[in-house]
Design a protein around this motif. Structure first.
Motif, PDB file in Angstrom:
ATOM      1  N   GLN A  91      31.513 -73.538  24.063  1.00  0.00           N
ATOM      2  CA  GLN A  91      30.032 -73.194  24.416  1.00  0.00           C
ATOM      3  C   GLN A  91      29.461 -72.010  23.929  1.00  0.00           C
ATOM      4  O   GLN A  91      30.043 -70.858  24.077  1.00  0.00           O
ATOM      5  N   ASN A  92      28.201 -72.003  23.241  1.00  0.00           N
ATOM      6  CA  ASN A  92      27.566 -70.894  23.070  1.00  0.00           C
ATOM      7  C   ASN A  92      26.439 -70.513  24.109  1.00  0.00           C
ATOM      8  O   ASN A  92      25.692 -71.501  24.728  1.00  0.00           O
ATOM      9  N   THR A  93      26.536 -69.363  24.881  1.00  0.00           N
ATOM     10  CA  THR A  93      25.531 -69.139  26.019  1.00  0.00           C
ATOM     11  C   THR A  93      24.320 -68.531  25.657  1.00  0.00           C
ATOM     12  O   THR A  93      23.760 -67.818  26.554  1.00  0.00           O
ATOM     13  N   MET A  94      24.033 -68.153  24.411  1.00  0.00           N
ATOM     14  CA  MET A  94      22.873 -67.423  24.053  1.00  0.00           C
ATOM     15  C   MET A  94      21.627 -68.258  24.661  1.00  0.00           C
ATOM     16  O   MET A  94      20.797 -67.493  25.152  1.00  0.00           O
ATOM     17  N   LEU A  95      21.517 -69.816  24.710  1.00  0.00           N
ATOM     18  CA  LEU A  95      20.518 -70.337  25.058  1.00  0.00           C
ATOM     19  C   LEU A  95      20.859 -71.210  26.016  1.00  0.00           C
ATOM     20  O   LEU A  95      21.746 -71.932  25.819  1.00  0.00           O
ATOM     21  N   HIS A  96      19.938 -71.468  26.894  1.00  0.00           N
ATOM     22  CA  HIS A  96      20.136 -72.638  27.717  1.00  0.00           C
ATOM     23  C   HIS A  96      20.402 -73.923  26.885  1.00  0.00           C
ATOM     24  O   HIS A  96      21.267 -74.904  27.586  1.00  0.00           O
ATOM     25  N   SER A  97      19.730 -74.266  26.033  1.00  0.00           N
ATOM     26  CA  SER A  97      19.348 -75.581  25.534  1.00  0.00           C
ATOM     27  C   SER A  97      20.937 -75.872  24.918  1.00  0.00           C
ATOM     28  O   SER A  97      21.309 -76.835  24.232  1.00  0.00           O
ATOM     29  N   ALA A 318      12.929 -72.101  30.571  1.00  0.00           N
ATOM     30  CA  ALA A 318      11.845 -72.470  31.267  1.00  0.00           C
ATOM     31  C   ALA A 318      12.428 -72.794  32.848  1.00  0.00           C
ATOM     32  O   ALA A 318      13.422 -73.108  33.170  1.00  0.00           O
ATOM     33  N   GLY A 319      11.532 -72.382  33.963  1.00  0.00           N
ATOM     34  CA  GLY A 319      11.913 -72.493  35.142  1.00  0.00           C
ATOM     35  C   GLY A 319      13.403 -72.035  35.524  1.00  0.00           C
ATOM     36  O   GLY A 319      13.628 -70.739  35.664  1.00  0.00           O
ATOM     37  N   ASP A 320      14.149 -72.627  36.003  1.00  0.00           N
ATOM     38  CA  ASP A 320      15.688 -72.392  36.514  1.00  0.00           C
ATOM     39  C   ASP A 320      16.390 -71.897  35.301  1.00  0.00           C
ATOM     40  O   ASP A 320      17.661 -71.789  35.709  1.00  0.00           O
ATOM     41  N   GLU A 321      16.125 -72.504  34.052  1.00  0.00           N
ATOM     42  CA  GLU A 321      16.883 -72.434  33.029  1.00  0.00           C
ATOM     43  C   GLU A 321      17.395 -70.633  32.834  1.00  0.00           C
ATOM     44  O   GLU A 321      16.641 -69.919  33.078  1.00  0.00           O
ATOM     45  N   ARG A 322      18.671 -70.583  32.050  1.00  0.00           N
ATOM     46  CA  ARG A 322      18.850 -69.170  31.830  1.00  0.00           C
ATOM     47  C   ARG A 322      19.492 -69.214  30.254  1.00  0.00           C
ATOM     48  O   ARG A 322      20.110 -69.847  29.898  1.00  0.00           O
ATOM     49  N   ASN A 323      18.719 -68.238  29.634  1.00  0.00           N
ATOM     50  CA  ASN A 323      19.415 -67.902  28.037  1.00  0.00           C
ATOM     51  C   ASN A 323      20.068 -66.870  28.408  1.00  0.00           C
ATOM     52  O   ASN A 323      19.617 -65.535  28.746  1.00  0.00           O
ATOM     53  N   GLY A 324      21.146 -66.961  28.368  1.00  0.00           N
ATOM     54  CA  GLY A 324      22.220 -65.790  28.467  1.00  0.00           C
ATOM     55  C   GLY A 324      21.688 -64.825  27.517  1.00  0.00           C
ATOM     56  O   GLY A 324      22.052 -63.566  27.900  1.00  0.00           O
ATOM     57  N   GLY A 325      21.515 -64.788  26.485  1.00  0.00           N
ATOM     58  CA  GLY A 325      21.150 -63.787  25.342  1.00  0.00           C
ATOM     59  C   GLY A 325      19.964 -63.043  25.826  1.00  0.00           C
ATOM     60  O   GLY A 325      19.677 -61.976  25.155  1.00  0.00           O
ATOM     61  N   ASP A 326      19.121 -63.222  26.741  1.00  0.00           N
ATOM     62  CA  ASP A 326      17.900 -62.755  27.199  1.00  0.00           C
ATOM     63  C   ASP A 326      18.359 -61.236  28.040  1.00  0.00           C
ATOM     64  O   ASP A 326      17.788 -60.440  28.317  1.00  0.00           O
ATOM     65  N   SER A 328      21.911 -59.682  27.890  1.00  0.00           N
ATOM     66  CA  SER A 328      22.879 -58.661  27.417  1.00  0.00           C
ATOM     67  C   SER A 328      22.660 -58.712  25.731  1.00  0.00           C
ATOM     68  O   SER A 328      21.900 -59.497  25.140  1.00  0.00           O
ATOM     69  N   PRO A 329      23.276 -57.692  25.187  1.00  0.00           N
ATOM     70  CA  PRO A 329      23.133 -57.316  23.738  1.00  0.00           C
ATOM     71  C   PRO A 329      23.600 -58.428  22.680  1.00  0.00           C
ATOM     72  O   PRO A 329      22.846 -58.557  21.607  1.00  0.00           O
ATOM     73  N   GLU A 330      24.378 -59.177  23.131  1.00  0.00           N
ATOM     74  CA  GLU A 330      24.722 -60.291  21.976  1.00  0.00           C
ATOM     75  C   GLU A 330      23.896 -61.483  22.077  1.00  0.00           C
ATOM     76  O   GLU A 330      23.130 -61.689  23.061  1.00  0.00           O
ATOM     77  N   ALA A 331      23.742 -62.028  20.973  1.00  0.00           N
ATOM     78  CA  ALA A 331      23.141 -63.356  20.873  1.00  0.00           C
ATOM     79  C   ALA A 331      24.160 -64.117  20.928  1.00  0.00           C
ATOM     80  O   ALA A 331      24.255 -64.789  22.108  1.00  0.00           O
ATOM     81  N   SER A 332      24.609 -64.967  19.830  1.00  0.00           N
ATOM     82  CA  SER A 332      25.869 -66.047  20.245  1.00  0.00           C
ATOM     83  C   SER A 332      26.973 -65.077  20.938  1.00  0.00           C
ATOM     84  O   SER A 332      27.219 -64.061  20.679  1.00  0.00           O
ATOM     85  N   ARG A 333      27.466 -65.972  21.893  1.00  0.00           N
ATOM     86  CA  ARG A 333      28.375 -65.532  22.628  1.00  0.00           C
ATOM     87  C   ARG A 333      29.312 -66.472  23.286  1.00  0.00           C
ATOM     88  O   ARG A 333      28.642 -67.551  23.821  1.00  0.00           O
ATOM     89  N   ARG A 334      30.658 -66.116  23.627  1.00  0.00           N
ATOM     90  CA  ARG A 334      31.453 -67.059  24.150  1.00  0.00           C
ATOM     91  C   ARG A 334      31.120 -67.096  25.636  1.00  0.00           C
ATOM     92  O   ARG A 334      30.218 -66.326  26.271  1.00  0.00           O
ATOM     93  N   ALA A 335      31.332 -68.449  26.302  1.00  0.00           N
ATOM     94  CA  ALA A 335      30.928 -68.641  27.744  1.00  0.00           C
ATOM     95  C   ALA A 335      32.129 -67.852  28.597  1.00  0.00           C
ATOM     96  O   ALA A 335      32.577 -68.767  29.565  1.00  0.00           O
ATOM     97  N   ARG A 336      31.859 -66.810  28.789  1.00  0.00           N
ATOM     98  CA  ARG A 336      32.820 -65.957  29.642  1.00  0.00           C
ATOM     99  C   ARG A 336      32.295 -66.155  31.127  1.00  0.00           C
ATOM    100  O   ARG A 336      32.955 -65.711  31.771  1.00  0.00           O
ATOM    101  N   ALA A 337      31.338 -66.976  31.412  1.00  0.00           N
ATOM    102  CA  ALA A 337      31.131 -66.990  32.827  1.00  0.00           C
ATOM    103  C   ALA A 337      32.047 -68.197  33.364  1.00  0.00           C
ATOM    104  O   ALA A 337      32.018 -68.175  34.693  1.00  0.00           O
ATOM    105  N   PHE A 338      32.711 -69.283  32.538  1.00  0.00           N
ATOM    106  CA  PHE A 338      33.412 -70.141  33.094  1.00  0.00           C
ATOM    107  C   PHE A 338      34.638 -69.496  34.129  1.00  0.00           C
ATOM    108  O   PHE A 338      34.736 -69.705  35.130  1.00  0.00           O
ATOM    109  N   PRO A 339      35.457 -68.745  33.016  1.00  0.00           N
ATOM    110  CA  PRO A 339      36.379 -68.037  33.943  1.00  0.00           C
ATOM    111  C   PRO A 339      36.257 -67.074  35.041  1.00  0.00           C
ATOM    112  O   PRO A 339      36.864 -66.916  36.050  1.00  0.00           O
ATOM    113  N   LEU A 340      34.974 -66.449  34.736  1.00  0.00           N
ATOM    114  CA  LEU A 340      34.500 -65.766  36.159  1.00  0.00           C
ATOM    115  C   LEU A 340      34.326 -66.673  37.285  1.00  0.00           C
ATOM    116  O   LEU A 340      34.569 -66.450  38.611  1.00  0.00           O
TER     117      LEU A 340
END
Ligand SMILES: Cc1ncc(COP(=O)(O)O)c(C=O)c1O
Length: 453
Positions: A91-97, A318-326, A328-340
């Motif tokens: 998964q790419n966590t840059m954008l909620h979508s 929008a709302g409760d959504e989270r764009n991970g890229g907003d 941290s410095p990376e745009a596309s990135r690994r979903a490192r939140a899963f192991p966390l």
């Protein structure tokens, strides 16, 4: 396609984990992964076989129970398994979508960390690769905020012609703070260094004097957990001085900030929650696989201003959504939140506290064993998980003991220079380490010293 490779990788991973307890801790030889790129491709299973065979001699049992080098956590089982899924899910966590699941994990895990660390509600978090990048991220937010208050939009205008930013750090601040300053254009050598005491704690009185000497946009870099001694800066007077002078206070808490999650150690971080930003690793003391760290900023606005990216084709959150890229410095990135997320669920609040407290107790145990050996001195107050040891009050002897321990293979640790003198560094950070491992390692270190003396 690829089932065979996955099965083989699973077997190899299990073999590796099963061997961690007794394997030589340091590398056994030279890896063999070079040579020309083959013209023709190979089957996935053959590639995995070749990778494992070529890597094997160069692998370090750094997630095993007797690795005390640098500040190195292991990998909790749930976090490791979640990391496998992270790669499978891709998964790419840059954008909620792009992945509502990754966004949800990131939201939950960063919030759990914020709570465990006792940081204020509403604090924003970005997930980064390590504390170095978390320092970059948080200090970029700091730069945005202090220049913004001076009427300068650094994101739009850059630094040329900007009001000068005064940066103040302790004499024993971590090297990555200066790396971060270099990367965000504030300069590595321009930071004013405030003296520290014999444990590496910034002198708050000297900071207050330094702050009083100037004005304008100011950032103070404090530290929770010195990489050598484990000592904490005195946050309460530091924060009071920062508030009196309108300075932004950043806390580099790569591993030490986790003390806040352990009731018996939380006093070490007293006052740190009043800072403006914090950097903390997950791959060190939280035992999440590489790579994972968090940058926290109390006021979300400067972090978003420094990190977010817009383009016509990118969706906004929008709302409760989270764009991970907003955040941290990376745009596309690994979903490192899963192991966390998985590590935190495996441990629970109590487990995090026990992990931290247990390591502190093991560090004290090793220190006590070694202090009983003639000619061995413990250089630091062992308040956390770090122990500094000196042998024969001699640089060459100390370096020789470090080399001998590394070569002997029971455990692995590194050397350092502490206030001009050679020292052995012991950092207890991996979840697998037991009292028996601590005793075995202390005995191996004592044996190496006897051989050198
Ligand atoms: C105090 C401190 N800050 C920053 C870092 C850098 O962390 P990382 O290597 O995860 O980027 C370290 C690493 O040991 C550290 O101890």
């Amino acid at each position: 396609m690829g089932d065979e490779a996955l099965d083989r990788a699973g077997e190899l991973a299990r073999d590796w984990l099963a061997g961690l307890e007794e394997r030589r801790v340091g590398p056994a030889g030279a890896p063999s992964l070079g040579g020309p790129l083959p013209e023709a491709g190979e089957s996935p299973a053959a590639v995995i076989e070749a990778l494992a065979a070529g890597a094997e001699p160069g692998l370090v049992a750094s997630s095993g129970p007797r690795y005390f080098g640098f500040v190195t956590g292991g990998t909790l089982p749930a976090a490791l398994a979640a990391d496998w899924l992270t790669s499978a899910w891709d998964q790419n966590t840059m954008l909620h979508s792009m992945s509502p699941a990754a966004a949800a994990a990131e939201r939950a895990a960063t919030e759990w960390c914020r709570e465990l660390l006792g940081l204020p509600a509403g604090t924003a978090a970005g997930l980064c690769t390590g504390a170095q990048l978390a320092n970059v991220t948080a200090l970029a937010a700091a730069r945005n905020a202090v220049l913004g208050r001076a009427g300068w939009d650094v994101e739009a205008q850059g630094l040329a012609g900007a009001p000068p930013v005064r940066v103040i750090a302790g004499a024993e601040a971590h090297a990555t703070v200066f790396y971060a300053l270099r990367l965000i254009g504030l300069g590595r050598d321009t930071a004013i260094r405030v003296p520290a005491d014999d444990q590496g704690r910034m002198l708050a009185g000297a900071l207050a004097e330094e702050l009083a000497r100037g004005d304008g946009p100011t950032i103070v870099c404090a530290q929770a957990g010195n990489v050598n001694t484990g000592a904490f800066d005195p946050f309460e007077p530091i924060l009071a001085a920062c508030r009196a002078h309108g300075a932004w206070c950043h806390v580099d808490g790569a591993f030490g900030l986790w003390a806040a999650a352990a009731p018996a150690r939380a006093h070490l971080t007293a006052g740190a929650a009043g800072a403006d930003s914090w950097a903390v690793d997950a791959h060190k003391w939280l035992n999440v696989p590489y790579d994972a760290a968090l940058a926290f900023v109390a006021d979300p606005a400067p972090l978003a201003a420094a990190m977010s990216l817009t383009a016509a084709y990118l969706t906004t959150a929008a709302g409760d959504e989270r764009n991970g890229g907003d955040w941290s410095p990376e745009a596309s990135r690994r979903a490192r939140a899963f192991p966390l997320w998985a590590a935190l669920r495996q441990l629970g609040r109590r487990g995090v506290a026990e992990l931290v407290e247990g390591h502190c107790a093991l560090a004290a145990r090793i220190a006590e064993r070694l202090a009983g050996e003639p000619g061995v001195a413990i250089l630091n107050d062992v308040v956390l998980n770090q122990v500094l040891v000196r042998f024969g009050d001699d640089d060459a002897a100390t370096d020789a003991v470090v080399a001998r321990v590394q070569d002997e293979g029971t455990c692995w640790l590194g050397g350092t220079r502490w206030q001009g003198r050679a020292a052995m560094r012991i950092s207890v950070s991996g979840w697998r380490t037991t009292a028996e491992d601590a005793d075995r390692s202390a005995a191996a270190i004592a044996g190496a010293w006897r051989a050198v003396a």
